[in-house]
Design a protein around this motif. Structure first.
Motif, PDB file in Angstrom:
ATOM      1  N   ASP A 112      -6.443  -6.492  -5.146  1.00  0.00           N
ATOM      2  CA  ASP A 112      -6.484  -5.926  -3.786  1.00  0.00           C
ATOM      3  C   ASP A 112      -5.785  -4.573  -3.732  1.00  0.00           C
ATOM      4  O   ASP A 112      -6.307  -3.615  -3.176  1.00  0.00           O
ATOM      5  N   ARG A 113      -4.584  -4.556  -4.301  1.00  0.00           N
ATOM      6  CA  ARG A 113      -3.797  -3.318  -4.275  1.00  0.00           C
ATOM      7  C   ARG A 113      -4.524  -2.178  -4.999  1.00  0.00           C
ATOM      8  O   ARG A 113      -4.623  -1.064  -4.509  1.00  0.00           O
ATOM      9  N   TYR A 117      -5.995   1.247  -3.428  1.00  0.00           N
ATOM     10  CA  TYR A 117      -5.405   2.526  -3.819  1.00  0.00           C
ATOM     11  C   TYR A 117      -6.462   3.442  -4.443  1.00  0.00           C
ATOM     12  O   TYR A 117      -6.555   4.626  -4.100  1.00  0.00           O
ATOM     13  N   CYS A 192      -1.877   2.462  -9.811  1.00  0.00           N
ATOM     14  CA  CYS A 192      -1.314   2.803  -8.496  1.00  0.00           C
ATOM     15  C   CYS A 192      -0.214   3.871  -8.596  1.00  0.00           C
ATOM     16  O   CYS A 192       0.370   4.252  -7.575  1.00  0.00           O
ATOM     17  N   PHE A 201       5.528  -2.150  -1.850  1.00  0.00           N
ATOM     18  CA  PHE A 201       4.140  -2.179  -2.335  1.00  0.00           C
ATOM     19  C   PHE A 201       3.807  -3.539  -2.972  1.00  0.00           C
ATOM     20  O   PHE A 201       2.646  -3.932  -3.059  1.00  0.00           O
ATOM     21  N   LEU A 203       3.745  -4.843  -6.020  1.00  0.00           N
ATOM     22  CA  LEU A 203       3.299  -5.094  -7.405  1.00  0.00           C
ATOM     23  C   LEU A 203       4.469  -5.393  -8.348  1.00  0.00           C
ATOM     24  O   LEU A 203       4.360  -6.238  -9.237  1.00  0.00           O
TER      25      LEU A 203
END
Ligand SMILES: Cc1cc2nc3c(=O)[nH]c(=O)nc-3n(C[C@H](O)[C@H](O)[C@H](O)COP(=O)(O)OP(=O)(O)OC[C@H]3O[C@@H](n4cnc5c(N)ncnc54)[C@H](O)[C@@H]3O)c2cc1C
Length: 239
Positions: A112-113, A117, A192, A201, A203
């Protein structure tokens, strides 16, 4: 009477009862040396100490439970006397599927991240970084890892529910999902860039938490011996 200490107990701080796997017949063979007991945490001689300085699973509590000459009655035995390994093996099977699920959840979060991004981050020429094939590689690897892992895990959960899951099956899915997720998390963080270092964030938290999926519920290295045994039944493991 139980004596000893067990470190690394997740959320034991809030537990009303403990399941304790203790050596009861040390000279017996293999899986017939231990017994499982279930008794209240407020039993005389039981104490809990919170462990500090943990950089993983920050949302949970971790501590050690000490047993100082704790008397437990016979009806506290879970399963049969000296057959505790059998009880634990079943619980650990479920635990290993759960750990594989955690690794897949981190994989989903990273996907998803990264997707977000790479679709939004615009460079000097006004185009997004998601156009680079080497960036796409990571996103696709995450997607494949998630789909493969989920398909595998759901099949094993069905076997677990129907009591047909073999120990090595649970070990293998746990090893594979945790190993792949921790490898891909670092790749995802690279995609990212600097923002991956920020706590908010998320992660970095998943990266750290994935360490527990590699060592917890039986370390991957130890489980590899167990999973390989079934592939080469005639070959003894190093003790
Ligand atoms: C945050 C956190 C929460 C935890 N929660 C719980 C919990 O709720 N309940 C619980 O019971 N445990 C819990 N654990 C403990 C966890 O299961 C152990 O850390 C794990 O089993 C490894 O044991 P150890 O830390 O004693 O490592 P050690 O036994 O010291 O092993 C260290 C390393 O040696 C290697 N190794 C060990 N044995 C072998 C082998 N046979 N073959 C090859 N290599 C080997 C592996 O690389 C292993 O990681 C938790 C751990 C953490 C970090």
């Amino acid at each position: 009477v139980i004596r000893g200490e067990k470190c690394w107990m997740t959320n034991a701080k809030w537990a009303s009862h403990a399941i304790v796997h203790a050596l009861t017949n040390p000279s017996a063979h293999g899986g017939h040396r231990s017994t499982c007991f279930l008794f209240p945490m407020n039993t005389k001689g039981v104490s809990y100490n919170e462990m500090g300085g943990k950089m993983v699973w920050k949302q949970s509590s971790t501590g050690s439970i000490a047993f100082e000459d704790v008397f437990v009655p016979e009806d506290a035995i879970l399963g049969k006397l000296d057959e505790g390994f059998r009880v634990m093996a079943e619980a650990l099977n479920g635990g290993r599927l759960f750990i594989a699920g955690l690794a897949l959840a981190s994989t989903a979060f990273a996907l998803d991240r990264c997707r977000g991004y790479a679709s939004e981050r615009v460079q000097f020429d006004g185009a997004v970084i998601g156009r680079f094939q080497r960036v796409q590689d990571v996103i696709l690897d995450l997607d494949i890892a998630l789909e493969e892992g989920l398909t595998w895990l759901v099949r094993l959960l069905h076997l677990y529910d129907t009591k047909k899951l073999a120990r090595e099956q649970a070990s293998k899915v746990k090893i594979a999902c945790s190993r792949r997720a921790s490898h891909l998390l670092v790749e995802a963080m690279e995609i990212c860039g600097g923002v991956a270092c920020l706590d908010e964030f998320g992660l970095m938290r998943h990266h750290n938490d994935l360490f527990v999926t590699r060592v917890g519920e039986g370390s991957n290295r130890a489980l590899k011996s167990q999973a390989t045994r079934q592939l080469m039944p005639g070959v003894p493991n190093l003790q």
